[in-house]
Design a protein around this motif. Structure first.
Motif, PDB file in Angstrom:
ATOM      1  N   HIS A 195       0.803  -1.225   0.000  1.00 52.31           N
ATOM      2  CA  HIS A 195       0.000   0.000   0.000  1.00 52.31           C
ATOM      3  C   HIS A 195       0.837   1.276   0.000  1.00 52.31           C
ATOM      4  O   HIS A 195       2.042   1.244   0.244  1.00 52.31           O
ATOM      5  CB  HIS A 195      -0.939   0.007   1.219  1.00 52.31           C
ATOM      6  N   ASP A 218       4.461   0.558   5.152  1.00 55.28           N
ATOM      7  CA  ASP A 218       5.077   0.166   6.413  1.00 55.28           C
ATOM      8  C   ASP A 218       6.056  -0.964   6.099  1.00 55.28           C
ATOM      9  O   ASP A 218       6.259  -1.321   4.940  1.00 55.28           O
ATOM     10  CB  ASP A 218       3.997  -0.247   7.433  1.00 55.28           C
ATOM     11  N   ASP A 261       5.843  -4.145   6.562  1.00 54.29           N
ATOM     12  CA  ASP A 261       5.214  -5.316   5.922  1.00 54.29           C
ATOM     13  C   ASP A 261       4.929  -5.046   4.439  1.00 54.29           C
ATOM     14  O   ASP A 261       5.105  -5.947   3.602  1.00 54.29           O
ATOM     15  CB  ASP A 261       3.922  -5.677   6.662  1.00 54.29           C
ATOM     16  N   ALA A 262       4.516  -3.845   4.108  1.00 53.32           N
ATOM     17  CA  ALA A 262       4.223  -3.521   2.698  1.00 53.32           C
ATOM     18  C   ALA A 262       5.477  -3.689   1.843  1.00 53.32           C
ATOM     19  O   ALA A 262       5.418  -4.193   0.717  1.00 53.32           O
ATOM     20  CB  ALA A 262       3.677  -2.097   2.588  1.00 53.32           C
ATOM     21  N   ASP A 281      -0.343  -6.914   0.985  1.00 54.02           N
ATOM     22  CA  ASP A 281      -0.618  -6.127   2.190  1.00 54.02           C
ATOM     23  C   ASP A 281      -1.676  -5.032   1.994  1.00 54.02           C
ATOM     24  O   ASP A 281      -1.726  -4.079   2.760  1.00 54.02           O
ATOM     25  CB  ASP A 281       0.691  -5.528   2.745  1.00 54.02           C
ATOM     26  N   HIS A 336      -5.926  -8.011   5.246  1.00 52.07           N
ATOM     27  CA  HIS A 336      -6.871  -6.958   5.635  1.00 52.07           C
ATOM     28  C   HIS A 336      -8.289  -7.324   5.220  1.00 52.07           C
ATOM     29  O   HIS A 336      -8.500  -8.243   4.440  1.00 52.07           O
ATOM     30  CB  HIS A 336      -6.488  -5.638   4.963  1.00 52.07           C
ATOM     31  N   LYS A 338      -4.173   5.913   6.098  1.00 56.61           N
ATOM     32  CA  LYS A 338      -4.907   5.200   5.057  1.00 56.61           C
ATOM     33  C   LYS A 338      -6.317   5.773   4.968  1.00 56.61           C
ATOM     34  O   LYS A 338      -6.868   6.230   5.963  1.00 56.61           O
ATOM     35  CB  LYS A 338      -5.026   3.716   5.398  1.00 56.61           C
TER      36      LYS A 338
HETATM   37 MN    MN Z   1       0.803  -2.610   6.057  1.00 52.16          MN
END
Ligand code: MN
Ligand code: MN
Length: 306
Positions: A9, A13, A15-16, A73, A96, A203
């Motif tokens: 995204h 972050d 993880d992205a 992600d 998500h 977001k």
């Molecule tokens: Mn994330």
């Protein structure tokens, strides 16, 4: 032919970024020709991990210049590349809630695990593909980041097992010690402007027919962030006006004690109060025990707004 792009995204972050690197590596082993890219510059925490494991920062893009893409992600168009509507998504790996439209069949794997990197670890394992040390380090960092070192309620037994295996692959003997260093690397907010703070990992979400924005920062000292409330308010109100957000919830999370407080400026303040069963005092709401946007903030707001 241009490589198929793999990305997480906007306002990425750890993880992205790590899940994009992992999915690209995995899909290339499966015979695809992909490149991991990022929809924004890595944050301080991610930069700490990239440097620690000697991984090059992925190329940063805003628009995808290939027809086919892989999403990791995230799945919502509003969090993706600006031209997502013109592209074909071939794969999604995500953890998500799903708000995704497709006109063609695709590979879609969603699972409520602590990080997208945890999900991808399972794919490597299933196919017997060895994860290189530096990539394992990034995936480990992503798991730690998303679960706040296994303290977030999003943490599953799978995460508790995978963190050990990734730490071994990454040659990290004490993942608690590494994890605390990693999380703390993302909490130095003193040099950041109010605009940086609110934009950092914000977001957009659709509640009813309006767009709301939810931002979150990690800190070890909530009071030092709250001390900047007036300047934050000014910045948030400007952003609401300029970008057309109906409201902006700014969540300040204490990563050591697993608590948050939030500031809110915008419409329907009472709907936020009823979502959390608490009241605002001077635009601040206490959210004890809340650390996860996807599990503890978005679901009650979705319910309260719809
Ligand atoms: Mn994330
Ligand atoms: Mn994630």
């Amino acid at each position: 032919m241009a490589k198929e792009l793999v990305f997480g995204h906007q306002n990425p972050d750890t993880d992205a970024i790590a899940a994009a690197l992992a999915a690209s590596y995995y899909l290339n082993k499966k015979g695809l020709d992909t490149e991991a890219v990022a929809l924004g510059a890595p944050n301080d925490e991610t930069n700490f991990a990239l440097k620690y494991f000697g991984v090059k920062t992925p190329r940063i893009i805003d628009k995808a210049d290939t027809k086919e893409v892989v999403l990791v992600d995230h799945n919502e168009a509003g969090q993706s590349v600006s031209n997502i509507k013109d592209l074909t998504v071939t794969h999604v790996f995500d953890h998500h809630k799903i708000d995704f439209k497709t006109s063609a069949p695709l590979f879609y794997h969603a699972e409520a695990l602590g990080s997208t990197s945890t999900i991808l670890y399972g794919f490597f394992k299933k196919d017997g593909i060895k994860i290189p040390k530096d990539l394992a380090g990034m995936m480990l960092s992503a798991l730690i980041s998303d679960t706040l070192l296994l303290k977030s309620p999003t943490t599953t037994d799978v995460d508790r097992q995978v963190i050990k295996e990734l730490a071994e692959d990454a040659e990290i003997s004490d993942y608690d010690k590494y994890g605390l260093e990693l999380l703390k690397a993302g909490t130095d907010l003193s040099k950041k402007s109010e605009k940086d703070l609110i934009d950092g990992d914000a977001k957009s979400f659709q509640f009813g027919n309006k767009t709301y924005r939810i931002g979150q920062v990690n800190t070890v000292d909530i009071q030092s962030v709250l001390a900047r409330k007036d300047a934050l308010k000014k910045e948030i109100e400007t952003e609401n006006k300029e970008k057309g957000f109906a409201g902006f919830l700014f969540v300040i999370t204490d990563i050591l004690n697993s608590n948050s407080v939030a500031l809110y400026f915008g419409d329907d303040q009472t709907k936020i109060e009823s979502a959390f069963n608490r009241e605002f005092k001077d635009d601040v709401i206490d959210l004890p025990g809340v650390v996860s946007r996807k599990k503890q903030i978005v679901p009650p707001l979705t319910e309260s707004f719809n």
